[in-house]
Scaffold this motif. Structure first.
Motif, mmCIF file in Angstrom:
data_model
loop_
_atom_site.group_PDB
_atom_site.id
_atom_site.type_symbol
_atom_site.label_atom_id
_atom_site.label_comp_id
_atom_site.label_asym_id
_atom_site.label_seq_id
_atom_site.Cartn_x
_atom_site.Cartn_y
_atom_site.Cartn_z
ATOM 1 N N PHE A 10 65.058 39.517 34.495
ATOM 2 C CA PHE A 10 63.945 39.027 33.679
ATOM 3 C C PHE A 10 63.222 38.000 34.533
ATOM 4 O O PHE A 10 63.810 36.998 34.963
ATOM 5 C CB PHE A 10 64.466 38.460 32.355
ATOM 6 C CG PHE A 10 65.117 39.532 31.513
ATOM 7 C CD1 PHE A 10 64.357 40.318 30.658
ATOM 8 C CD2 PHE A 10 66.479 39.794 31.628
ATOM 9 C CE1 PHE A 10 64.956 41.338 29.915
ATOM 10 C CE2 PHE A 10 67.080 40.812 30.880
ATOM 11 C CZ PHE A 10 66.318 41.578 30.029
ATOM 12 N N TYR A 11 61.940 38.282 34.756
ATOM 13 C CA TYR A 11 61.268 37.668 35.899
ATOM 14 C C TYR A 11 59.869 37.193 35.581
ATOM 15 O O TYR A 11 59.126 37.806 34.812
ATOM 16 C CB TYR A 11 61.170 38.732 37.002
ATOM 17 C CG TYR A 11 60.718 38.192 38.338
ATOM 18 C CD1 TYR A 11 61.596 37.475 39.116
ATOM 19 C CD2 TYR A 11 59.417 38.397 38.800
ATOM 20 C CE1 TYR A 11 61.210 36.961 40.344
ATOM 21 C CE2 TYR A 11 59.015 37.885 40.027
ATOM 22 C CZ TYR A 11 59.920 37.165 40.788
ATOM 23 O OH TYR A 11 59.538 36.664 42.000
ATOM 24 N N LEU A 33 62.831 44.932 37.795
ATOM 25 C CA LEU A 33 62.242 43.725 37.218
ATOM 26 C C LEU A 33 61.795 43.992 35.784
ATOM 27 O O LEU A 33 61.212 45.039 35.504
ATOM 28 C CB LEU A 33 61.010 43.280 38.015
ATOM 29 C CG LEU A 33 61.223 42.754 39.426
ATOM 30 C CD1 LEU A 33 59.873 42.331 40.012
ATOM 31 C CD2 LEU A 33 62.203 41.596 39.462
ATOM 32 N N HIS A 34 62.050 43.059 34.919
ATOM 33 C CA HIS A 34 61.424 43.034 33.592
ATOM 34 C C HIS A 34 60.499 41.814 33.644
ATOM 35 O O HIS A 34 60.963 40.670 33.555
ATOM 36 C CB HIS A 34 62.496 42.900 32.507
ATOM 37 C CG HIS A 34 61.934 42.849 31.126
ATOM 38 N ND1 HIS A 34 62.254 43.747 30.131
ATOM 39 C CD2 HIS A 34 61.039 41.999 30.562
ATOM 40 C CE1 HIS A 34 61.594 43.448 29.035
ATOM 41 N NE2 HIS A 34 60.842 42.391 29.262
ATOM 42 N N VAL A 35 59.218 42.090 33.857
ATOM 43 C CA VAL A 35 58.287 40.990 34.148
ATOM 44 C C VAL A 35 57.718 40.393 32.860
ATOM 45 O O VAL A 35 57.324 41.110 31.945
ATOM 46 C CB VAL A 35 57.143 41.492 35.062
ATOM 47 C CG1 VAL A 35 56.115 40.394 35.291
ATOM 48 C CG2 VAL A 35 57.708 41.988 36.390
ATOM 49 N N ILE A 60 69.583 37.776 33.837
ATOM 50 C CA ILE A 60 69.854 39.146 34.305
ATOM 51 C C ILE A 60 70.687 39.877 33.270
ATOM 52 O O ILE A 60 71.422 39.254 32.499
ATOM 53 C CB ILE A 60 70.593 39.200 35.678
ATOM 54 C CG1 ILE A 60 71.961 38.518 35.596
ATOM 55 C CG2 ILE A 60 69.757 38.649 36.801
ATOM 56 C CD1 ILE A 60 72.887 38.890 36.757
ATOM 57 N N ARG A 61 70.537 41.205 33.255
ATOM 58 C CA ARG A 61 71.438 42.036 32.457
ATOM 59 C C ARG A 61 72.125 43.000 33.421
ATOM 60 O O ARG A 61 71.467 43.623 34.250
ATOM 61 C CB ARG A 61 70.681 42.792 31.370
ATOM 62 C CG ARG A 61 71.674 43.502 30.455
ATOM 63 C CD ARG A 61 71.050 44.345 29.364
ATOM 64 N NE ARG A 61 70.472 43.561 28.288
ATOM 65 C CZ ARG A 61 69.221 43.696 27.885
ATOM 66 N NH1 ARG A 61 68.403 44.529 28.471
ATOM 67 N NH2 ARG A 61 68.767 42.986 26.871
ATOM 68 N N VAL A 67 73.393 37.421 31.631
ATOM 69 C CA VAL A 67 73.733 36.155 32.297
ATOM 70 C C VAL A 67 72.445 35.352 32.417
ATOM 71 O O VAL A 67 71.440 35.858 32.927
ATOM 72 C CB VAL A 67 74.340 36.370 33.705
ATOM 73 C CG1 VAL A 67 74.865 35.047 34.269
ATOM 74 C CG2 VAL A 67 75.454 37.416 33.689
ATOM 75 N N THR A 68 72.472 34.121 31.932
ATOM 76 C CA THR A 68 71.342 33.216 32.135
ATOM 77 C C THR A 68 71.833 32.051 32.985
ATOM 78 O O THR A 68 73.022 31.960 33.278
ATOM 79 C CB THR A 68 70.791 32.661 30.795
ATOM 80 O OG1 THR A 68 71.791 31.815 30.198
ATOM 81 C CG2 THR A 68 70.445 33.767 29.821
#
Ligand SMILES: N[C@@H](CCC(=O)N[C@@H](CS)C(=O)NCC(=O)O)C(=O)O
Length: 214
Positions: A10-11, A33-35, A60-61, A67-68
């Motif tokens: 997640f970006y 990327l999940h922008v 991230i997944r 995870v954050t």
């Protein structure tokens, strides 16, 4: 390699997620990327708050788990790809110091940085998580003076976290441009992967800004 092995990041460009992307590339990790367009406030929409209630990147997944927190992500990813050689193994004497300096980033450096940036009066040394700003930075300076990397001759994932952090904190004038910090940051920012991600970030940030004007 299955689809489930791919990592979703997640970006948002030019953010703390940039260092995570640089690390993923340095590790040779498969990722998508999940922008989020933070200029448009997408990180505070319900869809993303359901993923990270703080509305922060990076996250991230991987294999269904989320995870954050940059430092947790850094440790997790470097351990996931040991063949990249960016993490000292569990029985390596450098493992303890490696974890120390990664944790130091979140537990001492960032709180000090934000106090300094906001020009807030810090808590007294006995209550402040980082003692005081000069002591906190002085400990880092002493460690980096033994260089070239945090743990000596070999670069680790901790250096990617710290090299990118020194780059942006010196750019914003929060950390002084001392030679030792400048030389250290350049060891990371001169690498082709950092250069590539910086260029991609500039392009993505411009697209995000343009999207907000239409
Ligand atoms: N504690 C988090 C902080 C991450 C963070 O501050 N991210 C900023 C980007 S540089 C963010 O997502 N800000 C968006 C917002 O708060 O709206 C970590 O270390 O990962």
């Amino acid at each position: 390699m299955t689809d489930d092995d791919r990592i979703t990041l997640f970006y948002s460009p030019q953010s703390r997620a940039t260092g995570t992307r640089v690390l993923l590339e340095e590790l040779g990790a498969p990722y998508d990327l999940h922008v989020l367009n933070m200029k448009a406030g997408e990180q505070r929409k319900p869809a993303y708050l359901a993923i990270n209630p703080l509305g922060k990147v990076p996250a991230i997944r991987h294999r269904g788990a989320l995870v954050t927190e940059q430092v947790a992500i850094c440790i997790y990813l470097a351990d996931l790809f040991p063949q990249a050689g960016l993490t000292p193994s569990i029985d390596d004497p450098r493992r303890g110091p490696y974890l120390r300096w990664i944790a130091y980033y979140a537990a001492s450096f960032e709180p000090a940085l934000i106090d300094r940036f906001m020009q807030r009066t810090p808590a007294p040394v006995t209550q402040s998580p980082y003692a005081d700003y000069d002591t906190m930075l002085g400990a880092l300076e002493a460690q980096l003076s033994t260089g070239p990397y945090l743990l000596g001759e070999r670069m680790t994932a901790a250096d990617i976290l710290w090299g990118v952090a020194f780059h942006w904190t010196m750019t914003f004038g929060i950390v002084p441009r001392k030679d030792v910090f400048t030389r250290y940051a350049e060891r990371i920012t001169s690498r082709p992967i950092f250069q590539k991600i910086t260029a991609a970030d500039a392009e993505m940030a411009a697209q995000h800004a343009a999207a907000c004007q239409t």
